[in-house]
Design a protein around this motif. Structure first.
Motif, PDB file in Angstrom:
ATOM      1  N   ALA A  68       0.833  -1.209   0.000  1.00  0.00           N
ATOM      2  CA  ALA A  68       0.000   0.000   0.000  1.00  0.00           C
ATOM      3  C   ALA A  68       0.869   1.260   0.000  1.00  0.00           C
ATOM      4  O   ALA A  68       0.594   2.212  -0.739  1.00  0.00           O
ATOM      5  N   ALA A  69       1.940   1.261   0.799  1.00  0.00           N
ATOM      6  CA  ALA A  69       2.829   2.425   0.838  1.00  0.00           C
ATOM      7  C   ALA A  69       3.517   2.610  -0.509  1.00  0.00           C
ATOM      8  O   ALA A  69       3.675   3.735  -0.993  1.00  0.00           O
ATOM      9  N   GLY A  70       3.928   1.526  -1.142  1.00  0.00           N
ATOM     10  CA  GLY A  70       4.548   1.608  -2.460  1.00  0.00           C
ATOM     11  C   GLY A  70       3.593   2.148  -3.496  1.00  0.00           C
ATOM     12  O   GLY A  70       3.982   2.957  -4.348  1.00  0.00           O
ATOM     13  N   ALA A  71       2.332   1.742  -3.414  1.00  0.00           N
ATOM     14  CA  ALA A  71       1.329   2.235  -4.362  1.00  0.00           C
ATOM     15  C   ALA A  71       1.096   3.725  -4.164  1.00  0.00           C
ATOM     16  O   ALA A  71       1.007   4.484  -5.134  1.00  0.00           O
ATOM     17  N   VAL A  72       1.024   4.167  -2.921  1.00  0.00           N
ATOM     18  CA  VAL A  72       0.835   5.590  -2.635  1.00  0.00           C
ATOM     19  C   VAL A  72       2.032   6.381  -3.143  1.00  0.00           C
ATOM     20  O   VAL A  72       1.872   7.443  -3.765  1.00  0.00           O
ATOM     21  N   LEU A  73       3.225   5.893  -2.900  1.00  0.00           N
ATOM     22  CA  LEU A  73       4.433   6.577  -3.367  1.00  0.00           C
ATOM     23  C   LEU A  73       4.459   6.648  -4.885  1.00  0.00           C
ATOM     24  O   LEU A  73       4.755   7.702  -5.464  1.00  0.00           O
ATOM     25  N   PHE A  74       4.137   5.550  -5.543  1.00  0.00           N
ATOM     26  CA  PHE A  74       4.098   5.518  -7.006  1.00  0.00           C
ATOM     27  C   PHE A  74       3.078   6.517  -7.547  1.00  0.00           C
ATOM     28  O   PHE A  74       3.375   7.294  -8.462  1.00  0.00           O
ATOM     29  N   LEU A  75       1.871   6.513  -6.979  1.00  0.00           N
ATOM     30  CA  LEU A  75       0.826   7.420  -7.452  1.00  0.00           C
ATOM     31  C   LEU A  75       1.182   8.879  -7.173  1.00  0.00           C
ATOM     32  O   LEU A  75       0.929   9.743  -8.007  1.00  0.00           O
ATOM     33  N   SER A  76       1.775   9.153  -6.023  1.00  0.00           N
ATOM     34  CA  SER A  76       2.150  10.537  -5.717  1.00  0.00           C
ATOM     35  C   SER A  76       3.238  11.007  -6.673  1.00  0.00           C
ATOM     36  O   SER A  76       3.219  12.165  -7.132  1.00  0.00           O
ATOM     37  N   ASN A  77       4.183  10.144  -7.019  1.00  0.00           N
ATOM     38  CA  ASN A  77       5.211  10.509  -7.986  1.00  0.00           C
ATOM     39  C   ASN A  77       4.622  10.684  -9.364  1.00  0.00           C
ATOM     40  O   ASN A  77       5.033  11.566 -10.126  1.00  0.00           O
TER      41      ASN A  77
END
Length: 84
Positions: A68-77
């Protein structure tokens, strides 16, 4: 040797399947020394199995959080343009 291992497994399996309510002090006192040893080993295996199950749940939760944290980081980038 294999007969001995088979006997040990059989005794431990027997004690592992006993309901905990049955394991009174009187019941244990009436067991032979050998059976008390097998009971102790069976209880230890039960504890180890529970610990392993708890650790598996902790690891699964950790993996879900990391994904979930990786997905949030990817989407924010992706949307806000992070520095690469």
């Amino acid at each position: 040797m294999s007969e001995t291992l088979s006997y040990i497994r059989e005794r431990m399996a027997y004690f592992k399947q006993l309901p905990l309510e049955l394991l009174s002090e009187e019941f244990i006192r009436q067991l032979s020394d050998e059976d008390q040893f097998f009971l102790l080993m069976a209880i230890k295996e039960r504890e180890n199995a529970k610990e392993a199950e708890q650790w598996q749940q902790v690891v699964e939760t950790g993996v879900q959080i990391a994904v979930a944290a990786g997905a949030v980081l990817f989407l924010s980038n992706l949307f806000f343009g992070g520095s690469s």
